[in-house]
Each structure stands twice: as C-alpha cells, then as structure tokens.
Design an enzyme around this catalytic site. Structure first.
Site, mmCIF file in Angstrom:
data_model
loop_
_atom_site.group_PDB
_atom_site.id
_atom_site.type_symbol
_atom_site.label_atom_id
_atom_site.label_comp_id
_atom_site.label_asym_id
_atom_site.label_seq_id
_atom_site.Cartn_x
_atom_site.Cartn_y
_atom_site.Cartn_z
ATOM 1 N N ARG A 48 0.882 -1.174 -0.271
ATOM 2 C CA ARG A 48 -0.035 0.001 0.029
ATOM 3 C C ARG A 48 0.805 1.221 0.020
ATOM 4 O O ARG A 48 1.388 1.735 1.015
ATOM 5 C CB ARG A 48 -0.824 0.075 1.425
ATOM 6 C CG ARG A 48 -1.679 1.378 1.436
ATOM 7 C CD ARG A 48 -2.927 1.167 2.150
ATOM 8 N NE ARG A 48 -2.789 1.343 3.508
ATOM 9 C CZ ARG A 48 -3.807 1.410 4.458
ATOM 10 N NH1 ARG A 48 -5.012 1.571 3.957
ATOM 11 N NH2 ARG A 48 -3.593 1.370 5.796
ATOM 12 N N ASP A 92 -4.188 3.287 14.541
ATOM 13 C CA ASP A 92 -3.341 3.677 13.436
ATOM 14 C C ASP A 92 -4.108 4.801 13.018
ATOM 15 O O ASP A 92 -5.020 5.509 13.589
ATOM 16 C CB ASP A 92 -3.257 2.783 12.197
ATOM 17 C CG ASP A 92 -4.693 2.498 11.356
ATOM 18 O OD1 ASP A 92 -5.714 3.030 11.755
ATOM 19 O OD2 ASP A 92 -4.570 1.739 10.590
#
Length: 540
Positions: A161, A442
């Site tokens: 990613r 996160d």
C-alpha cells in the site's frame, strides 16, 4: 545524479544508494513529469466537491456513469497468481521484523503499509523499500537481541500500500516541487521488484488508498500502463485492490472497478477511514453527528449498506470483496479479557464471511488462527464470487443513514482525546501504529477521534452527564489525560505530546477540520529530517 530531481535529506548512505539509484530516480522523474499535473487537478477537484457538499449538494451516484453501472457484461481481470484465495490478509508497517513475522503468519497475503500504519520518516520509507526488496529475494533473515528472524519456505503473498494521492514526499523534489508520496512509494517498489516478482511466479500487487473519485482510479490505471511500458512488462500484469474508505467513493464503486478493470483485484472495506470520511465529508450537516466511536459498529445503517453494496458490486464484476480490520489485539496476562476481545473478533469475522466477503484483515499474527478457522468453515472454495447478493438494494439514503444507537459519553470524549494525543505523539516519534487499551490504533482511528471531537464541539453536543462539549471542556480534558497517555505509551516524548496537544486544541476551534492529520504533521518530520525550510509547509 539526475538533473531535475533533488534529495533534501539523507539516511544511511549505503541504504539510500541501494534504493535511490540513477535508474530509479529517472523513473520517479518520469512519473512526476507525466502525472503530477493530473494529480494536482484531482486534488483541486476534491476541494471543489467539498465546497458543493458544504453548500448542500447531495451525495448520490454519478448520473454521467449510469451506463457503466447498468451494463452487466463487463468484468474485471481474473485473479492473478497468488491472489486466487485471500481469506485472511495480515497488515502492518514495513519494518524488517514486522515484514518477516507477517509473511510467516500463515495468512494468505500480507499488505505492507507505507501509509496509515507507518510514520513516514525518510529513514522508514527508504528502509521499508530495502526490506521488501530483500523479502522478495528471500534475503531478509537477520538477528536481533540474540533472536533469529527467518523467512519461512512459503510466505504470504506480498501486497504493497503506497501513500494516498493527497500526500507529498517533501524530502524529494522534481523541478522544484515535492514529488507525490504515492508515486514515490509505488515507483521505487515497482522499479526494483516488478520483474523479480514475475520471475518468482507472482506479480506487483498493490492496495490503493483514500480515493474519492473514479478519475483518481483512472489516474492510477494510467500510471500502471506507463510503468509497465517503461520497463517492458506486459500490460495488465499489475493488480490493485482499492480501499473504499471515503464516502464519495462508496457512490462510485462500479466506476472505480471499471477504470481499473484490467488491473483490478477487488475492493476492500476500509471501515475506519470510511467512518472518518463520513464525518468529515458531512461536516456541514448537523444531522450527521455520531455517538461514541465504539457505538459506530458494522451493524449500524450506513455501515451495513456500504458493506452489502461493496460485496454485490465486486461479485457482479467477478473480483474479491475483502472485509475490514478488527481493532482488537490479543491481551496478555488477562485470560478473561482476552477471551472477550477474541470473541469480538470471531463475531466480526463470522459476520463478514456469512455476508459474502472473500477475505478479511487482521493486525496480529495470533489472530490468524481465529480468522482462518471461521473462513475455512464457511467458505469452502477460494472465494465467494458465486454469492451475487442480488437481494441487495442500496439507495443513496441508505449510505447516508445516521440512525446510530448510542450516546456521546464523558468516557467516550476522554477516550477520543487520549487516542489523538497518543497516536499523534507516537507518529511524530516515528511510530505509525500503536497498541492502546488493547486496540491497535493507526492513522485512521486517530482521524475518527479527531473529527468527532471537532464535530461535537462545533455543534454544541452534550455528553451523557449533560455537560456541553466546548473547546474549553476539551482543553481541560487534554491537559488532564496527558499523564495517563504517558503511562500507557511510555516511549512518547514530552515535546511530541506538547505538539499533539497544541494541534488538537487548534483543530477543535477551526471552522472546518483539516483534511488529514498526517498532512498537518508532516512538516515536523521534514524538519526532523533536516529538510530546508523552503521545502516545508509552515509548521503548525
């Protein structure tokens, strides 16, 4: 080495020279000059769209692409080697230990993350590229504190990613402008590893984050075509899974798949970023106020509609519909609490597989067994493309349904403040994902807590005690929780806690919340990397 491209900081010289080779820099230069003007135009289009939403324009399916949604005959590319069965995908940052542990976890794939799970110090971005290069070539084994870390004979399939279109890489400029973080991450990985991956029977596979429009998917597709031509690789070798993690993208799932159809491997329910986007994009809508984060579950109206539409869309076009991340992580030393947490994970994964998902995400290797057992029991083949979900009828009103049971509680406000402070401070210190109160936090979960606090203050919400949630209320709470945050995450530095507290206090007073905290805080990382001031945005 290459005219037109400049590097404004330095990590370990040998490491940097291995990745920022002359050939790689020329590729980055070509990517920037070919695509950055389009990227900038698309980012400006995001701002224009937000202004329309703020003025009351409705969220809806694009009328100009109705023919794409109505046409039943087009399908996406068949699964690439290693992506036929994706029942459990583990995610995490790109540090060497994590890469080995994730690849050895027993999960089918590993999505290694340069974005939400990483703090993009230049050292982390460059060393992450080294780690992935070495993992692909099976040369990543190392020793730390007397413990050997070795790659297993059959590791998970690697998916990368890169950062989203909105993020710059200020440590590298092309023609006196910062390069896109997306193009930097993608470009370096692709240039160094694409041919090697194909030789080993796989291919360059990616997860694409934060898109808000099908034209942003078209840009990625153009990048893929250019990149494959640049190195002489057959077109359609790349595969990409798109995270549907913004509210506008939920209305354009068919179009996003269509734009990437020859490179597509499906869509993913990026649930936490999706909640963040739901609040942020509807910032001018008083009716979109949500209760405590813990109450915004996958069963509430707008989240359930989004999941059902995603599964239906993917299976109609014969690609994978991947589920989301459970935030729970194993709890050591408290068997009862751990059983409760793992029970939530089991329920979440059972909901996903019975809804028709073809796979799910986990954040910790120990959760692989739970997720695998559930998918093995209910998904007997490599996927569930045959579950067409023709019963699903999702209207725009379903995707905007804000009937969420729950309350805004004093504990919820306090938890949000603690999460923003802890995560932002850790991020400034180079850590992009942290365990906090037995949850893995996160950037996405920190963003939810940030915009919720803004929303509650902006609209004068009250907590369950009846107290109005004002800026002063949040200020006092911010000051009071700092000792608890410091105790929960001992590695945090006082200077970073101070910056995070100042940032939060400023955010809740803005007319509108900032687009991304990672963009806001990036200048601090650039300054720490000794990037000259003219290449930094003004520090907050």
């Amino acid at each position: 080495m290459v005219t037109g491209i400049e590097i404004h900081t330095r990590v370990a010289q040998k490491t940097q020279e291995e990745i920022l080779t002359e050939g790689a820099l020329r590729f980055l230069l070509a990517l920037h000059r070919t695509f950055d003007a389009t990227r900038q135009g698309l980012l400006a289009a995001r701002e224009a769209a937000q202004a329309r939403f703020d003025s009351g324009a409705p969220f809806d399916f694009p009328p100009e692409t109705a023919h794409i949604r109505a046409e039943p005959s087009w399908h996406c590319a068949p699964p690439a080697p290693g992506l036929e069965d994706r029942r459990v995908e583990i995610t995490g940052p790109t540090d060497r230990k994590m890469v080995i542990n994730a690849l050895n976890s027993g999960a089918k794939t590993f999505m290694t993350d340069f974005e939400d799970a990483s703090s993009p110090t230049f050292k982390a971005m460059i060393e992450g590229q080294v780690n992935l290069r070495d993992a692909i070539r099976r040369k990543i084994d190392f020793e730390s504190n007397g413990k050997q870390y070795k790659l297993s004979p059959n590791p998970a399939v690697l998916i990368v990613r890169p950062r989203g279109w909105h993020l710059d890489e200020p440590r590298v400029t092309v023609d006196k402008a910062p390069i896109s973080g997306s193009l930097f991450d993608f470009g370096l990985f692709f240039y160094h590893n694409a041919d090697e991956l194909v030789k080993r029977g796989f291919g360059p596979y990616f997860y694409l984050p934060k898109m808000e429009h099908y034209l942003e998917a078209r840009l990625w597709n153009d990048v893929f075509l250019f990149a494959q031509s640049y190195i002489g690789m057959p077109h359609n070798t790349i595969r990409a899974t798109v995270l549907i993690e913004t509210l506008p993208a939920a209305f354009q799932m068919e179009e996003i798949l269509f734009e990437l159809r020859n490179h597509s491997s499906g869509l993913n329910c990026g649930r936490w970023d999706y909640i963040f986007s739901f609040i942020k994009k509807r910032r001018a809508d008083r009716t979109a106020i949500l209760p405590d984060r813990k109450d915004v579950t996958m069963e509430v109206g707008f989240m359930d509609a989004y999941v059902r539409l995603l599964i239906q869309t993917c299976h109609r076009r014969k690609v994978a519909a991947i589920g989301g991340m459970s935030a729970q992580i194993p709890i050591k030393g408290d068997e009862k609490a751990n059983e409760i947490a793992m029970g939530k994970v089991r329920a979440d994964k059972l909901r996903e597989v019975t809804n028709g998902h073809d796979g799910t995400w986990i954040a910790h290797p120990l959760i692989n067994k739970i997720a695998s057992e559930i998918f093995d029991q209910y998904m007997l083949g490599p996927n569930q493309y045959h579950i067409r979900r023709e019963d699903v009828r999702v209207a725009a009103t379903d995707l905007l349904n804000t009937k969420v049971p729950g309350k805004i509680t004093a504990d919820g406000v306090r938890s949000n403040v603690s999460t923003v402070l802890a995560y932002a401070s850790a991020w400034l210190g180079g850590n992009g994902c942290i365990p906090l109160n037995h949850l893995m936090e996160d950037a996405a979960t920190a963003e939810i807590t940030r915009v919720q606090l803004w929303q509650w203050v902006h609209y004068g919400a009250r907590d369950d005690t009846g107290e109005a949630i004002t800026a002063d209320y949040v200020d006092k709470l911010t000051d009071s929780v700092v000792p608890d945050v410091r105790k929960a995450v001992p590695a945090l530095k006082d200077e970073h806690l101070h910056i995070a507290a100042k940032y939060l206090k400023e955010q809740i007073r803005r007319q509108w919340p900032s687009e991304f905290l990672t963009s806001d805080l990036m200048p601090y990382l650039a300054a720490a990397d000794e990037v000259p001031a003219k290449w930094q945005r003004s520090l907050l």
